[in-house]
Write a protein that holds these residues in place. Structure first.
Motif, PDB file in Angstrom:
ATOM      1  N   ILE A  17     -23.938 -27.052  12.701  1.00 27.88           N
ATOM      2  CA  ILE A  17     -23.929 -27.172  11.237  1.00 27.88           C
ATOM      3  C   ILE A  17     -23.703 -28.603  10.767  1.00 27.88           C
ATOM      4  O   ILE A  17     -24.352 -29.079   9.852  1.00 27.88           O
ATOM      5  CB  ILE A  17     -22.878 -26.210  10.623  1.00 27.88           C
ATOM      6  CG1 ILE A  17     -23.436 -24.779  10.656  1.00 27.88           C
ATOM      7  CG2 ILE A  17     -22.540 -26.605   9.195  1.00 27.88           C
ATOM      8  CD1 ILE A  17     -22.597 -23.759   9.945  1.00 27.88           C
ATOM      9  N   ALA A  22     -23.854 -29.950   4.633  1.00 30.20           N
ATOM     10  CA  ALA A  22     -23.937 -28.757   5.470  1.00 30.20           C
ATOM     11  C   ALA A  22     -24.962 -27.803   4.882  1.00 30.20           C
ATOM     12  O   ALA A  22     -25.140 -27.745   3.662  1.00 30.20           O
ATOM     13  CB  ALA A  22     -22.578 -28.077   5.533  1.00 30.20           C
ATOM     14  N   ILE A  38     -26.125 -23.784   4.899  1.00 32.25           N
ATOM     15  CA  ILE A  38     -25.779 -22.412   5.276  1.00 32.25           C
ATOM     16  C   ILE A  38     -26.885 -21.494   4.766  1.00 32.25           C
ATOM     17  O   ILE A  38     -27.185 -21.478   3.565  1.00 32.25           O
ATOM     18  CB  ILE A  38     -24.447 -21.989   4.629  1.00 32.25           C
ATOM     19  CG1 ILE A  38     -23.325 -22.933   5.055  1.00 32.25           C
ATOM     20  CG2 ILE A  38     -24.083 -20.565   5.017  1.00 32.25           C
ATOM     21  CD1 ILE A  38     -22.012 -22.624   4.381  1.00 32.25           C
ATOM     22  N   THR A  85     -28.176 -18.478   3.267  1.00 31.66           N
ATOM     23  CA  THR A  85     -27.587 -17.374   2.499  1.00 31.66           C
ATOM     24  C   THR A  85     -28.617 -16.296   2.212  1.00 31.66           C
ATOM     25  O   THR A  85     -28.275 -15.159   1.955  1.00 31.66           O
ATOM     26  CB  THR A  85     -27.011 -17.877   1.159  1.00 31.66           C
ATOM     27  OG1 THR A  85     -27.991 -18.707   0.532  1.00 31.66           O
ATOM     28  CG2 THR A  85     -25.743 -18.665   1.380  1.00 31.66           C
ATOM     29  N   LEU A  87     -27.966 -22.627   1.240  1.00 26.79           N
ATOM     30  CA  LEU A  87     -26.980 -23.306   0.418  1.00 26.79           C
ATOM     31  C   LEU A  87     -26.665 -24.632   1.093  1.00 26.79           C
ATOM     32  O   LEU A  87     -26.469 -24.679   2.312  1.00 26.79           O
ATOM     33  CB  LEU A  87     -25.733 -22.416   0.349  1.00 26.79           C
ATOM     34  CG  LEU A  87     -24.535 -22.938  -0.421  1.00 26.79           C
ATOM     35  CD1 LEU A  87     -24.867 -23.061  -1.904  1.00 26.79           C
ATOM     36  CD2 LEU A  87     -23.351 -21.994  -0.219  1.00 26.79           C
ATOM     37  N   ILE A 123     -24.151 -28.019   1.039  1.00 23.71           N
ATOM     38  CA  ILE A 123     -22.827 -28.386   0.545  1.00 23.71           C
ATOM     39  C   ILE A 123     -22.445 -29.766   1.048  1.00 23.71           C
ATOM     40  O   ILE A 123     -22.576 -30.053   2.240  1.00 23.71           O
ATOM     41  CB  ILE A 123     -21.757 -27.397   1.041  1.00 23.71           C
ATOM     42  CG1 ILE A 123     -22.168 -25.960   0.738  1.00 23.71           C
ATOM     43  CG2 ILE A 123     -20.409 -27.687   0.410  1.00 23.71           C
ATOM     44  CD1 ILE A 123     -21.393 -24.957   1.552  1.00 23.71           C
TER      45      ILE A 123
END
Lengths: 356, 356
Positions: free
Chosen positions: B47, B53, B55, B57, B63, B65
């Motif tokens: 990651i 980062a 992710i 979803t 997503l 971040i």
């Protein structure tokens, strides 16, 4: 600067606190609430005001975000909490905010400020504590930042997701609903006292002393409550938006915040507040009650829902969970005594920690 | 503590830096990279390692971040940047990280540490600057935290989203692809110099001086590049995973990081690096080049993509955007001079700001 004060919309009391015209207004002049009032003007009103922000990212699911900053000497201290437990508590506090919104954790980011003089082992233990807590909920640290700072500072942002119709909000409470505390209160405050004053509570059994200290150093975010809650709602086939928040700033604070956001009152039954018995062995009943109401950092959930569902919930949860009172359609938020020994008392916003 | 050192897996050089057995290892002993090495062990390896980062979803959207911490006296100073611009820059830096991943901003959270003695106006101006920047990209401040801290500290976390197949990663670059800088470099470093030394660059025209200072105080995150990029890919009907990052730590740093992550080398053409002409009026060509390569904080994007697409991109972007070189299948990352005046030079990781 008076014009600026008006512009800031601070209260008359805060205005009084500002000694003279022309003085540069400091944050200590307006306090935490005054500062919050100012800063909330920069945020969309519909979004802020719960334990975490909710952003609709899909038709039926929302992203839930919460952020906390912790500063050495303010939020943790080697005197009471070594770095491992400081890390654990920091993670637990953020996950507790997600639980308070009904959200399942996804991940966290951690921004860390340290000085060149900070011990590497301190930082490593802090991360070890954080990840020990996060791993229990499958929430990895996915990123962060490391910077130089005169005081060790950690800013943690946690992300979770929640089904739109399962979002727990402070503003969802209704008159006559029951108020549930998911566990005992005051234990964290008692544990802190034992850590600060080792000579205190010598009469306590070792297991009770340890249990109170663990409550302070090693709190458990109540994410386990959520599946129980959803199972009860599903079994009843009831579509209800539960109200709630966590009790990180105290049980009284949580109740008052939910009442304000939902525009209802509450009657809390003094004898129903779940206080660990060990506390009453070391302080008076009144002090124990104060710690339970205002001590903070117990990281339980305070939930408002119809009484029949609340009964089912505490039956399954056990472990000190209790219906502590009910919502009313008055504006008063009262602590009452059904035995008649004590007069009714207005519950206040936290007497606990104030930053400025 | 030697066992601990081995456990930390720091380099031999860093071990040498630790004077004696039994000494408590400090962060200044292992440096920023040593600390990063330790902390990355607490994060899932798949990651971390980009500007933000990612992710997953949803099936086809992720997503994104990113988080930054800024400390008064380290990252901003009233000497060069008032609170409005400190706030703008903080927001711009986070949005630039999202742009570097190909992500569209959703929202940010802001955790703020201040002392009671901090001027309320400072905080308000900081928020005014942040929101001025954020509003341009429809990214609201959705939450935050306010705490007491000895140094004014802001931790900003920005969220965005990106289609899975549009995620820009450092590791996507391939040999023979062109390297694009989306705009001029060195301007922010020059602006800082003008702010720190008002007597410097007196020969500059007012408009040039202002332009350099604005580059430093009021940078623009290059989110505008993304729709141009997607339009080019769509028009060509090409499914290509673009490589890139932002140049916040310098153009050289960005190129080196992309090369390392993609396991390729690069040849950068000295004369193609876009440097604002005004800079060469105040410093030597060599210093101007150094500022462009290592100055940092220009917040442009450095993108790697097939040459034909790169040509189209800079044609549409204009404004100093340029193809500065190309990826190679060697391991060297070279600054070359096609006129033969200068010998080839190895590009280094940022000579810029080191925290410890």
């Amino acid at each position: 600067m008076l014009a600026v004060c008006w512009h800031y919309d601070v209260s008359a009391r805060e205005l009084d606190a500002i000694a003279g015209m022309g003085k540069i207004m400091k944050i200590e002049d307006i306090g935490e609430q005054g500062l919050l009032t100012i800063l909330q003007r920069f945020c969309p009103q519909e979004i802020v005001g719960d334990d975490a922000a909710v952003i609709a990212t899909q038709a039926d699911r929302s992203l839930v975000i919460t952020t906390d900053m912790l500063v050495d000497g303010v939020h943790f201290s080697d005197r009471t909490t070594g770095p491992y437990y400081a890390g654990w508590r920091a993670a637990a506090a953020n996950l507790s905010d997600l639980a308070a919104m009904g959200a399942t954790p996804l991940a966290v980011t951690v921004a860390l400020g340290v000085s060149g003089n900070t011990a590497v082992e301190w930082v490593e233990e802090f991360y070890r504590g954080m990840t020990a807590c996060l791993q229990q909920y499958h929430a990895p640290i996915v990123g962060g930042d490391i910077v130089r700072s005169p005081a060790v500072t950690a800013a943690i942002t946690a992300f979770g997701e929640v089904a739109e119709n399962r979002t727990i909000r402070r503003s969802n409470a209704r008159s006559n609903w029951a108020i549930v505390a998911t566990g005992v209160h005051g234990a964290s405050r008692a544990g802190l006292e034992l850590l600060l004053h080792p000579e205190f509570g010598q009469n306590l059994a070792g297991v009770d002393r340890t249990s109170l200290i663990i409550s302070h150093q090693h709190p458990t975010p109540r994410l386990d409550v959520l599946p129980v809650l959803w199972e009860i709602l599903d079994a009843e086939n009831r579509e209800i938006s539960i109200a709630g928040m966590d009790s990180s700033d105290g049980l009284a604070d949580a109740i008052v915040q939910i009442c304000r956001a939902s525009k209802v009152g509450a009657r809390i039954e003094r004898l129903r507040i779940p206080v660990p018995r060990a506390i009453e062995q070391i302080v008076s009943t009144q002090t124990a009650l104060n710690w339970a109401l205002y001590g903070g950092e117990d990281f339980e959930l305070v939930l408002c829902l119809p009484s029949d569902l609340a009964e089912k919930l505490i039956h399954i949860l056990g472990n000190g969970s209790a219906i502590v009172g009910k919502m009313t359609d008055c504006s008063d938020i009262l602590l009452v005594d059904s035995t008649g020994t004590y007069a009714d008392e207005e519950l206040k916003i936290s007497k606990g920690f104030q930053h400025f």
